[in-house]
Design an enzyme around this catalytic site. Structure first.
Site: not given
Ligand code: ADP
Length: 427
Positions: A189, A250
């Site tokens: 990210h 996740r």
């Protein structure tokens, strides 16, 4: 300049055409010419496109691969139907900016694509076997469509985090594993963390040196970054995007011994356990309902559900824990910046994460927080000593800006392109 931004996946291709140049970038006058995505590439694909603020249109077409998909997009952009006057042919695209997931330790900044760079991206396939091959295919497809002379730039999710020092990126495992297999924290990210840190810097009129923030990217994938003097010094995602915060599906951090234990108790292979941690865990795993935060919040509004409440509590607790840890690592910060689908749109989650951070000087402004939905806003009270901001992320815009910057730099100082040096990452 018209920059085509590409994000190439295994069965999807997202694109934008952004009109920008160094002056427009500096003055925030970039123009979003068109955007869209193709999904289910490989069969009957679904194509969504939008010109400027016009209506979103959906088509279907048989598109066997990325190359056919890119050709389809380019045809549509140049067609009368798109009503895009500035792109009437291939030659109206000035450059292509490509998202590349993993740059390993080779790429600490965005770079013009050369044959050497393509080899470098290929070398990182081991680190991101699901992503880098498709990113490469996207670059090669663009080379095929536009020809080798059109400049292309690769922008890496990992490069912003290449400034993380050794003591923060090394795992405490035998050192030869790092030497032999490059086992270390890379972080992801990076484009999003860099974009919002840059925007924060612009909003507050700060120099890079003065920019000390913790950025929280909370979407389907979630990560936190500690940004000191404009550089990433730590982040929650690790060798892969599985570590760190609780995410949609996740797990984030777990005790590594759990993998073997679950494998033997449930009769699964290590690969199957890893898949379970990636796709059946997080908000979905705890709630047993969905990975979609909006649905979980709506559920809680209509009726009490212990597991839904727990999923949200674990999510927010983990985020707050990372904020606390990063405050300690950084010796304090000026602000926390929320971004990503959840960070940008959910006042309730932001409030839950910030609850209990009063000791660190954070005082959320209730009305500002409630009003800040998909808007760039300060959400802390003016007398807060640790501020909180909402800044919608825009990774495509950053990719377009980097593309223009790489081209301009090359034009100003022509020299043979080579792999950029590590330890230059910053905002
Ligand atoms: P991705 O990581 O796939 O880009 P996004 O950044 O779009 O994902 O974030 C998706 C997440 O944002 C989902 O969990 C979705 O429920 C959540 N989200 C979007 N809008 C809201 C909202 N108004 N309130 C709470 N969560 C939201």
């Amino acid at each position: 300049m018209n920059i085509l931004v590409l994000n190439s996946g295994s069965s999807s291709l997202k694109f934008q055409v952004i009109g920008t140049d160094p002056d427009r970038a500096a003055e925030n006058r970039d123009e979003r010419v068109c955007r869209g995505q193709i999904e289910r590439i490989g069969g009957e694909a679904i194509i969504e496109v939008q010109s400027r603020e016009g209506p979103r249109k959906t088509f279907t077409a048989t598109l066997p691969d990325l190359l056919a998909s890119l050709e389809y997009i380019v045809r549509w952009i140049a067609s009368d139907e798109s009503e895009i006057s500035e792109v009437r042919s291939l030659s109206d695209i000035d450059a292509v900016g490509n998202r590349v997931v993993h740059g390993g330790e080779l790429f600490a900044e965005s770079t013009l694509v050369t044959d050497e760079v393509l080899k470098g991206i290929e070398q990182c396939i081991d680190l991101a076997p699901l992503h880098n091959p498709n990113n490469l295919k996207g670059i090669l497809a663009a080379r095929h469509v536009f020809g080798p002379k059109l400049p292309q730039v690769a922008v890496f999710d990992t490069s912003f985090h290449q400034s993380i020092p050794e003591h923060a990126f090394l795992y405490a495992v035998p050192y030869h594993l790092y030497r032999r297999h490059h086992i270390r924290r890379y972080g992801f990210h990076g484009t999003s963390h860099r974009y919002v840190a840059n925007r924060y810097r612009a909003l507050r009129s700060l120099s890079a040196e003065q920019t000390n923030v913790i950025t929280l990217h909370l979407g389907n994938g979630c990560s936190a970054a500690a940004i000191q003097k404009g550089k990433s010094i730590d982040t929650s995602m690790g060798m892969t995007p599985l570590e760190g915060l609780v995410m949609g599906t996740r797990s984030g951090d777990i005790d590594p011994a759990i993998v073997n234990l679950v494998a033997s108790k449930e009769g699964l292979s290590p690969n199957q356990v890893e898949a379970l941690l990636n796709t059946q865990s997080g908000l979905l795993g705890i709630s047993g309902l969905t990975n979609d935060m909006r649905v979980l919040l709506q559920e809680l509004e209509t009726h009490e559900d212990r597991r839904v409440r727990l999923a949200i509590e674990v999510f927010c607790y983990r985020a707050r824990k990372y904020v606390g840890a990063f405050l300690a690592c950084m010796g304090g910060a000026e602000a926390i910046v929320f971004t990503g689908g959840i960070g940008e749109n959910s006042p309730a989650i932001r409030q839950k994460i910030c609850q209990g951070l009063e000791w660190a000087g954070l005082r959320l402004h209730e009305d500002r927080n409630k009003a800040a939905v998909a808007l760039e806003r300060q959400i802390s009270a003016d007398d807060s000593t640790l501020h909180a901001f909402v800044i919608p992320t825009d990774e495509e815009l950053l990719i377009a800006h980097d593309t223009v910057r790489c081209i301009t730099e090359q034009q100003q100082a022509p020299r043979p392109a080579r792999l950029p040096k590590v330890k230059e990452a910053g905002i």
